[in-house]
Design a protein around this motif. Sequence first.
Motif: not given
Length: 283
Positions: A63, A220-221, A223
């Motif tokens: 990432r 943006s992420e 999770t």
Amino acid sequence: MKENPQGKIEASPFDVGQLYDRNSAVVDAAAAGNVHFGYWHDETDPSSLEEATDRLTDLVVERLAPGPGQRLLDVGCGTGKPALRVASRGARVTGVSISQREVALARARVAAAGRSDLFDRVDFQVADAMALPFPDASFDGVWAVESLTHMSDRAAALSEAMRTLRPGGRLVICDFLLRAPVTGEKAESVRRMCELFRAPSLAGPEEYRAAIADAGFVLSEFTDIGEHVRPTYLALAEALAAVEAPAEEAAAVEFLASVDLLPRIAALPEAGYVLAVARRPKN
Ligand code: SAH
């Protein structure tokens, strides 16, 4: 260290540093150098704790996607294995920890790696993530694996990450989450975990997202990989039970004595774990 009337643990960076001064060598020995959780693909994944913890590092690195020569910061670097893994791919990495002992262990790890190229690319120093000793925009990427959980002022740590990142740079976070509020025995297990980790409290997903956004990042992420890391609790309990703590590590009893807590947290459906990616806006 004490508990305030709202039930939050109050611990200073000094208290956290002392925890890792005492315990990191033992955890490092149990988890083959990574002082963090592992990632398993599914229930049939036979990976060892070492493989799974390295895999978590790789999820972070993917990432960050560092190019050669990029400057990265590891906030709360443990005993340096993740930083070394990233640096061996060409990036320059600075690791900071609040624990003097960890910094010494991390430097020894670089020396033991026997790769002269790494000497120039990795450095470790004692510093407080809530007041980083680096100029603005020093880094192309910043990562924080299981370190923000310890911060008495998470907002300060996030804004320091923001300040030291160049515009457009990325921040990757791995951290513990509490998916929903808990009561009774579950709450007692969470309180013990917070006490052990000198963590003020465990944040819920919304609180965590808001904290990242409030620091000015664009998320943006986000999770929840909690089910992939869950096997760590039992694997770590087993590995810690097998570690023969040398006499000079007697202070680590505190951590070893808490191994009974790990299966309790493993059994909590509310125990989550976030992998988050955020970017400092370009302007
Ligand atoms: N990221 C490492 C270690 C995780 S353990 C790894 O993945 O292996 C948590 C780390 O956070 C420890 O290194 C601890 O020293 C560090 N830490 C906790 N509070 C800190 C603070 N205020 N400033 C800098 N580091 C801190």
